[in-house]
Every structure is written in structure tokens, then in C-alpha cells.
Design a protein around this motif. Structure first.
Motif, PDB file in Angstrom:
ATOM      1  N   ALA A 170     -50.588  41.872 -69.447  1.00  0.00           N
ATOM      2  CA  ALA A 170     -50.601  40.824 -68.223  1.00  0.00           C
ATOM      3  C   ALA A 170     -49.555  40.843 -67.350  1.00  0.00           C
ATOM      4  O   ALA A 170     -49.442  40.713 -66.364  1.00  0.00           O
ATOM      5  CB  ALA A 170     -50.985  39.534 -69.126  1.00  0.00           C
ATOM      6  N   LEU A 171     -48.516  41.108 -68.378  1.00  0.00           N
ATOM      7  CA  LEU A 171     -46.963  41.143 -67.437  1.00  0.00           C
ATOM      8  C   LEU A 171     -47.129  42.189 -66.631  1.00  0.00           C
ATOM      9  O   LEU A 171     -46.447  42.282 -65.605  1.00  0.00           O
ATOM     10  CB  LEU A 171     -45.810  41.090 -68.558  1.00  0.00           C
ATOM     11  CG  LEU A 171     -44.468  41.129 -68.039  1.00  0.00           C
ATOM     12  CD1 LEU A 171     -44.411  39.768 -67.190  1.00  0.00           C
ATOM     13  CD2 LEU A 171     -43.499  41.245 -69.020  1.00  0.00           C
ATOM     14  N   LYS A 172     -47.390  43.693 -67.188  1.00  0.00           N
ATOM     15  CA  LYS A 172     -47.411  44.613 -66.487  1.00  0.00           C
ATOM     16  C   LYS A 172     -48.296  44.607 -65.186  1.00  0.00           C
ATOM     17  O   LYS A 172     -48.077  45.062 -64.034  1.00  0.00           O
ATOM     18  CB  LYS A 172     -47.944  45.967 -67.138  1.00  0.00           C
ATOM     19  CG  LYS A 172     -47.674  47.340 -66.440  1.00  0.00           C
ATOM     20  CD  LYS A 172     -48.048  48.391 -67.465  1.00  0.00           C
ATOM     21  CE  LYS A 172     -47.966  49.604 -66.601  1.00  0.00           C
ATOM     22  NZ  LYS A 172     -48.107  50.923 -67.246  1.00  0.00           N
ATOM     23  N   ASN A 173     -49.540  43.929 -65.215  1.00  0.00           N
ATOM     24  CA  ASN A 173     -50.460  43.660 -64.085  1.00  0.00           C
ATOM     25  C   ASN A 173     -50.033  42.799 -63.395  1.00  0.00           C
ATOM     26  O   ASN A 173     -50.079  43.125 -62.026  1.00  0.00           O
ATOM     27  CB  ASN A 173     -51.644  43.414 -64.980  1.00  0.00           C
ATOM     28  CG  ASN A 173     -52.780  44.352 -65.790  1.00  0.00           C
ATOM     29  OD1 ASN A 173     -52.304  45.303 -65.233  1.00  0.00           O
ATOM     30  ND2 ASN A 173     -53.499  43.828 -66.500  1.00  0.00           N
ATOM     31  N   LEU A 174     -49.121  41.971 -63.717  1.00  0.00           N
ATOM     32  CA  LEU A 174     -48.722  40.926 -62.788  1.00  0.00           C
ATOM     33  C   LEU A 174     -47.528  41.381 -61.896  1.00  0.00           C
ATOM     34  O   LEU A 174     -47.251  41.455 -60.646  1.00  0.00           O
ATOM     35  CB  LEU A 174     -48.030  39.568 -63.349  1.00  0.00           C
ATOM     36  CG  LEU A 174     -47.476  38.714 -62.649  1.00  0.00           C
ATOM     37  CD1 LEU A 174     -48.267  38.051 -61.711  1.00  0.00           C
ATOM     38  CD2 LEU A 174     -46.725  37.614 -63.521  1.00  0.00           C
ATOM     39  N   ALA A 175     -46.698  42.259 -62.554  1.00  0.00           N
ATOM     40  CA  ALA A 175     -45.478  43.045 -61.792  1.00  0.00           C
ATOM     41  C   ALA A 175     -46.427  44.046 -60.782  1.00  0.00           C
ATOM     42  O   ALA A 175     -45.786  44.170 -59.718  1.00  0.00           O
ATOM     43  CB  ALA A 175     -44.820  43.937 -62.622  1.00  0.00           C
ATOM     44  N   THR A 176     -47.426  44.772 -61.191  1.00  0.00           N
ATOM     45  CA  THR A 176     -47.950  45.860 -60.225  1.00  0.00           C
ATOM     46  C   THR A 176     -48.731  45.049 -58.936  1.00  0.00           C
ATOM     47  O   THR A 176     -48.558  45.426 -58.010  1.00  0.00           O
ATOM     48  CB  THR A 176     -48.981  46.503 -60.903  1.00  0.00           C
ATOM     49  OG1 THR A 176     -48.513  47.349 -62.085  1.00  0.00           O
ATOM     50  CG2 THR A 176     -49.804  47.641 -60.155  1.00  0.00           C
ATOM     51  N   ARG A 177     -49.265  43.714 -59.380  1.00  0.00           N
ATOM     52  CA  ARG A 177     -49.943  43.222 -58.290  1.00  0.00           C
ATOM     53  C   ARG A 177     -49.084  42.522 -57.364  1.00  0.00           C
ATOM     54  O   ARG A 177     -49.339  42.418 -56.160  1.00  0.00           O
ATOM     55  CB  ARG A 177     -50.921  42.152 -58.952  1.00  0.00           C
ATOM     56  CG  ARG A 177     -51.860  41.342 -57.876  1.00  0.00           C
ATOM     57  CD  ARG A 177     -52.858  40.615 -58.640  1.00  0.00           C
ATOM     58  NE  ARG A 177     -52.116  39.333 -59.409  1.00  0.00           N
ATOM     59  CZ  ARG A 177     -52.098  39.145 -60.856  1.00  0.00           C
ATOM     60  NH1 ARG A 177     -52.421  40.348 -61.669  1.00  0.00           N
ATOM     61  NH2 ARG A 177     -51.701  38.200 -61.191  1.00  0.00           N
ATOM     62  N   THR A 178     -47.909  41.791 -57.792  1.00  0.00           N
ATOM     63  CA  THR A 178     -46.869  41.023 -56.921  1.00  0.00           C
ATOM     64  C   THR A 178     -46.036  41.929 -56.294  1.00  0.00           C
ATOM     65  O   THR A 178     -45.342  41.626 -55.432  1.00  0.00           O
ATOM     66  CB  THR A 178     -46.449  39.959 -57.666  1.00  0.00           C
ATOM     67  OG1 THR A 178     -45.521  40.794 -58.527  1.00  0.00           O
ATOM     68  CG2 THR A 178     -47.690  38.929 -58.296  1.00  0.00           C
ATOM     69  N   LYS A 179     -45.603  43.331 -57.118  1.00  0.00           N
ATOM     70  CA  LYS A 179     -44.663  44.295 -56.488  1.00  0.00           C
ATOM     71  C   LYS A 179     -43.335  43.291 -56.261  1.00  0.00           C
ATOM     72  O   LYS A 179     -42.473  43.753 -55.558  1.00  0.00           O
ATOM     73  CB  LYS A 179     -44.998  44.838 -55.068  1.00  0.00           C
ATOM     74  CG  LYS A 179     -46.169  45.332 -55.182  1.00  0.00           C
ATOM     75  CD  LYS A 179     -46.645  46.203 -53.940  1.00  0.00           C
ATOM     76  CE  LYS A 179     -47.934  46.808 -53.956  1.00  0.00           C
ATOM     77  NZ  LYS A 179     -47.930  47.954 -54.943  1.00  0.00           N
ATOM     78  N   GLY A 180     -42.923  42.739 -57.359  1.00  0.00           N
ATOM     79  CA  GLY A 180     -41.661  42.163 -57.395  1.00  0.00           C
ATOM     80  C   GLY A 180     -41.114  40.894 -56.257  1.00  0.00           C
ATOM     81  O   GLY A 180     -40.366  40.471 -56.141  1.00  0.00           O
ATOM     82  N   VAL A 181     -42.534  40.497 -55.394  1.00  0.00           N
ATOM     83  CA  VAL A 181     -42.260  39.546 -54.412  1.00  0.00           C
ATOM     84  C   VAL A 181     -42.195  38.273 -54.906  1.00  0.00           C
ATOM     85  O   VAL A 181     -41.213  37.619 -54.490  1.00  0.00           O
ATOM     86  CB  VAL A 181     -43.302  39.813 -53.071  1.00  0.00           C
ATOM     87  CG1 VAL A 181     -43.273  38.942 -52.284  1.00  0.00           C
ATOM     88  CG2 VAL A 181     -43.259  41.287 -52.710  1.00  0.00           C
ATOM     89  N   MET A 182     -43.004  37.936 -55.684  1.00  0.00           N
ATOM     90  CA  MET A 182     -43.013  36.533 -56.184  1.00  0.00           C
ATOM     91  C   MET A 182     -42.094  36.424 -57.100  1.00  0.00           C
ATOM     92  O   MET A 182     -41.646  37.259 -57.923  1.00  0.00           O
ATOM     93  CB  MET A 182     -44.225  36.191 -56.587  1.00  0.00           C
ATOM     94  CG  MET A 182     -45.857  36.075 -55.697  1.00  0.00           C
ATOM     95  SD  MET A 182     -47.225  35.798 -56.334  1.00  0.00           S
ATOM     96  CE  MET A 182     -46.984  34.166 -56.544  1.00  0.00           C
TER      97      MET A 182
END
Length: 202
Positions: A170-182
Motif C-alpha cells: 500500500a505504501l508503494k502504491n501511495l508513493a506511485t500514485r502521489t509521486k511525492g507531491v502529497m
């Protein structure tokens, strides 16, 4: 099968490769394609050799699955009956103790005495069942019934932190989805570059 010694030569060449200009960049890019082609050949051969072994292993599993499952279910059934019987005996023993205490109290009141409980013999004691090589042990388990309450307890240091684990997927998916913006408290996102090489199937 491809000569296994080729891997050492390829590895040595990769270690000595340096990129100083565009020409070197193109050379190493083509070299990566060669590496991937060799790697695919070895991997295909590995799968080819493994295939009959995997099939045989599956056939063995299929052969023994039903009898082992049946025996496991029979074991569970018997153990369940053992536990049930022992719990029944324990309840009877507890009831005998209650009856003993009640009788002790009543006799003391009737006789105007204050004899200790030890002077009154407990009758109808139910014997604890025994069998050689068989015992019943406690096996404690935990179940989360209120996740928010548990998290609050962890924050307050009244519950250990190791009760929770990070969901790496889930952490990796979140990082990929937000691209570090959030930005999330306690989280840091990093962008690790990776090289993608295409055209290796030729």
C-alpha cells in the motif's frame, strides 16, 4: 544450453565498462540488450528443466492432499472433544468447590464455630482426565475488535508498537500514485531511478 562461463565474461565486461561520451552510452545500452537476451535464454532453459519436476511435485501433492486433509480433520475433531470433556470436568470441579464452601459456611453458622475450610473434606471430587503423551495447554490468541482504540493506545504508549505492521504494498502504491507531491506525517517519499531497456527480443 548456453555456456555458463559466458556469465562471468559478461559480468567482468560490465564492471570494466565506463561511459565518457554519447558513443559509450550507446555501446552500453546495446550491451544491456545483449545481457538481457542471455538472461532470457538461461531463464527459459531453467523453466524448461523445472517444468517436469514441478509437474511431478504437483502430482505428489494431489496424491496425498485428500488423505492428509482427512487425517488432519479427524485429529481436529478428536482434540476438540478432548478439550470439551476437560472443560466439562473443570466446571464440575469448580461446582464441587462452590458446594464445599457453601457447606462449610452453613456448618459454621449452624454450630456457631469458625473452623478453617481445610478441616472440611471436599467430597465427590471429579478426577482430571489423563492419558499418556496427551496434555491440554493454554494457547492464547488476540483479536482486534476496535482498530481506532488500539491505535490510540499505541500513540499513548499503553500498547506496544509492534502490534501494527507497515503495509509495504500500500505504501508503494501511495508513493506511485502521489509521486511525492502529497505530504503525510511520518512518511518520506523518494524517487529511485530505474533503467528500462526495450528491444531485447530480437
Amino acid at each position: 544450453m548456453n555456456d555458463l562461463s559466458i556469465t562471468k565474461n559478461v559480468l567482468q565486461e560490465a564492471k570494466t565498462f565506463t561511459i565518457n561520451n554519447q558513443s559509450d552510452y550507446l555501446k552500453i545500452s546495446e550491451f544491456v540488450k545483449v545481457i538481457k537476451k542471455h538472461k532470457k535464454n538461461f531463464d527459459d532453459k531453467r523453466k524448461e528443466l523445472k517444468a517436469p519436476i514441478i509437474l511431478q511435485a504437483k502430482q505428489i501433492e494431489d496424491l496425498f492432499r485428500e488423505p492428509i486433509n482427512s487425517l488432519s480433520q479427524a485429529e481436529i475433531e478428536c482434540k476438540s472433544k478432548i478439550i470439551h470433556y476437560q472443560q466439562t470436568i473443570e466446571k464440575k470441579s469448580e461446582q464441587e468447590l462452590v458446594n464445599h464452601l457453601t457447606k462449610h459456611t452453613a456448618n459454621n453458622e449452624l454450630m456457631g464455630e469458625n473452623k478453617p475450610i481445610s478441616e472440611y473434606q471436599v467430597t465427590n471430587v471429579v478426577p482430571i482426565p489423563k492419558a499418556q503423551g496427551v496434555s491440554v495447554a493454554d494457547c492464547w490468541e488476540g483479536e482486534v475488535t476496535d482498530l481506532n482504540a488500539l491505535l490510540a493506545a499505541i500513540v499513548n504508549n499503553s500498547a506496544p508498537l509492534d502490534l501494527i505492521a507497515i503495509n509495504e504494498s500500500a505504501l508503494k502504491n501511495l508513493a506511485t500514485r502521489t509521486k511525492g507531491v502529497m505530504v503525510f506525517p511520518g512518511l518520506t517519499f523518494t524517487n529511485k531511478k530505474r533503467v528500462i531497456v526495450r528491444g531485447t527480443d530480437k
